[in-house]
Design an enzyme around this catalytic site. Structure first.
Site, PDB file in Angstrom:
ATOM      1  N   ASP A   1       0.826  -1.199   0.000  1.00 19.31           N
ATOM      2  CA  ASP A   1       0.000   0.000   0.000  1.00 19.31           C
ATOM      3  C   ASP A   1       0.867   1.259   0.000  1.00 19.31           C
ATOM      4  O   ASP A   1       0.364   2.374  -0.088  1.00 19.31           O
ATOM      5  CB  ASP A   1      -0.991   0.000   1.156  1.00 19.31           C
ATOM      6  CG  ASP A   1      -0.339  -0.103   2.528  1.00 19.31           C
ATOM      7  OD1 ASP A   1       0.903  -0.164   2.608  1.00 19.31           O
ATOM      8  OD2 ASP A   1      -1.092  -0.127   3.529  1.00 19.31           O
ATOM      9  N   SER A   2       2.192   1.054   0.033  1.00 17.51           N
ATOM     10  CA  SER A   2       3.135   2.155  -0.190  1.00 17.51           C
ATOM     11  C   SER A   2       2.981   2.724  -1.592  1.00 17.51           C
ATOM     12  O   SER A   2       3.512   3.796  -1.895  1.00 17.51           O
ATOM     13  CB  SER A   2       4.575   1.688   0.027  1.00 17.51           C
ATOM     14  OG  SER A   2       4.829   0.473  -0.659  1.00 17.51           O
TER      15      SER A   2
ATOM     16  N   ASP B   1      -0.877  -6.060  -0.047  1.00 18.18           N
ATOM     17  CA  ASP B   1      -1.372  -5.404   1.167  1.00 18.18           C
ATOM     18  C   ASP B   1      -2.877  -5.189   1.077  1.00 18.18           C
ATOM     19  O   ASP B   1      -3.380  -4.685   0.063  1.00 18.18           O
ATOM     20  CB  ASP B   1      -0.715  -4.032   1.345  1.00 18.18           C
ATOM     21  CG  ASP B   1       0.555  -4.082   2.153  1.00 18.18           C
ATOM     22  OD1 ASP B   1       0.693  -4.990   2.992  1.00 18.18           O
ATOM     23  OD2 ASP B   1       1.415  -3.202   1.962  1.00 18.18           O
TER      24      ASP B   1
ATOM     25  N   LYS C   1      -1.289  -9.389   2.952  1.00 19.55           N
ATOM     26  CA  LYS C   1      -0.622  -8.932   4.171  1.00 19.55           C
ATOM     27  C   LYS C   1      -1.532  -7.960   4.920  1.00 19.55           C
ATOM     28  O   LYS C   1      -2.118  -7.064   4.324  1.00 19.55           O
ATOM     29  CB  LYS C   1       0.714  -8.243   3.855  1.00 19.55           C
ATOM     30  CG  LYS C   1       1.457  -7.769   5.127  1.00 19.55           C
ATOM     31  CD  LYS C   1       2.904  -7.431   4.836  1.00 19.55           C
ATOM     32  CE  LYS C   1       3.069  -6.108   4.116  1.00 19.55           C
ATOM     33  NZ  LYS C   1       2.618  -4.945   4.936  1.00 19.55           N
TER      34      LYS C   1
ATOM     35  N   GLU D   1       8.672  -4.180  11.191  1.00 20.23           N
ATOM     36  CA  GLU D   1       9.149  -2.904  10.660  1.00 20.23           C
ATOM     37  C   GLU D   1       9.640  -1.981  11.765  1.00 20.23           C
ATOM     38  O   GLU D   1       8.938  -1.709  12.731  1.00 20.23           O
ATOM     39  CB  GLU D   1       8.042  -2.205   9.868  1.00 20.23           C
ATOM     40  CG  GLU D   1       8.477  -0.864   9.265  1.00 20.23           C
ATOM     41  CD  GLU D   1       7.506  -0.301   8.257  1.00 20.23           C
ATOM     42  OE1 GLU D   1       7.771   0.810   7.751  1.00 20.23           O
ATOM     43  OE2 GLU D   1       6.485  -0.958   7.965  1.00 20.23           O
TER      44      GLU D   1
END
Length: 272
Positions: free
Chosen positions: A52-53, A91, A121, A190
């Site tokens: 989703d980045s 994502d 994810k 992360e």
């Protein structure tokens, strides 16, 4: 042919588990389009994350929150078409799995059926465990994500390192075990202390993928545009730039503009 492996077999969740068992590190990068997916897959990457980045990298948003389910499906479909070997993980975007378990399953099934991706994810631990269990029960492989979870940035208020304090560290360990027990095939950690990440990787039997989590985990993930040096403003400690594509592309475009302006392009051999 990949730089490291000539093994053309499709990477699966089972193969990732085997890689951890024999101590082989897992490589993972993001991709959001067909062309980049072909390149990354052909270079031998094990896992491609349709992150989703894309909200930041492709759309220019400040956070990952604005990207929609349909936009993620579009990017996922584009990536899957370009991949032969890598495991493709997508994502689930913010708001598509937090409201109810049934809505989470409905959205997850849509992603899988339309994109043909391999896995999904989800960010979070015990709070979203019911959704994760429902997805796994209907046959959807789930990768977890703990530590800094960008979809919760408005709650955190900062992108600083997470789980430095004992209470948050213990919760992360607890959540990691819950995700494994629920059936997650892997977990991304992360931006947490390296020692904590190493402990999680040692205690869990499923692969632990780090981003800013040190080298004692089972694999690493980076955003492709970051490691290729396509932007100049993002410089966290965990990022290693393997190229300077920003400069290369800028120079190439500049030369093209100059050639067009000077009537050097196209030349006689470049026309019909």
């Amino acid at each position: 042919m990949g730089y490291i492996t000539e093994d053309k077999r499709k990477v699966t969740t089972h193969r990732l588990r085997e890689m951890k068992e024999r101590g082989e590190k897992i490589s993972m990068l993001t991709a959001y389009d067909y062309t980049m997916a072909q390149i990354v897959d052909g270079a031998g990457i094990d896992v491609i994350l349709v992150g989703d980045s894309a909200s930041n990298v492709m759309a220019g948003n400040v956070t990952t929150l604005p990207i929609t389910l349909d936009q993620m499906i579009y990017h996922a479909k584009s990536v899957v078409r370009g991949v032969e070997r890598a495991l493709v993980v997508v994502d689930m975007p913010f708001g598509t799995y937090q409201i109810s378990e049934m809505e989470a399953v409905s959205n997850a099934v849509k992603i899988m059926k339309v994109s043909h991706a391999d896995a999904l994810k989800l960010e979070g631990g015990e709070e979203i465990l019911p959704a994760i269990k429902h997805l796994i029960q209907v046959g959807i492989p789930v990768m977890g994500h703990l530590g800094l979870t960008p979809q919760s940035i408005n709650k955190f208020g900062t992108y600083a390192v997470r789980a430095k304090e004992d209470a948050e560290a213990e919760k992360l360990i607890h959540d990691a075990h819950l995700l494994e027990e629920a059936g997650c095939f892997s977990i991304v950690l992360e931006k947490i202390p390296a020692k904590l990440a190493a402990r999680v990787a040692k205690e869990l039997s499923i692969p632990i993928i780090g981003i800013g989590a040190g080298g004692a985990v089972d694999g690493q993930v980076l955003v492709c545009a970051d490691m290729l040096g396509m932007n100049k403003g993002f410089t966290p400690r965990f990022l290693r730039r393997y190229a300077d594509l920003h400069t290369i592309i800028t120079d190439a475009v500049g030369h093209y503009v100059e050639d067009v302006k000077n009537c050097n392009f196209p030349n006689e051999t470049e026309q019909y």
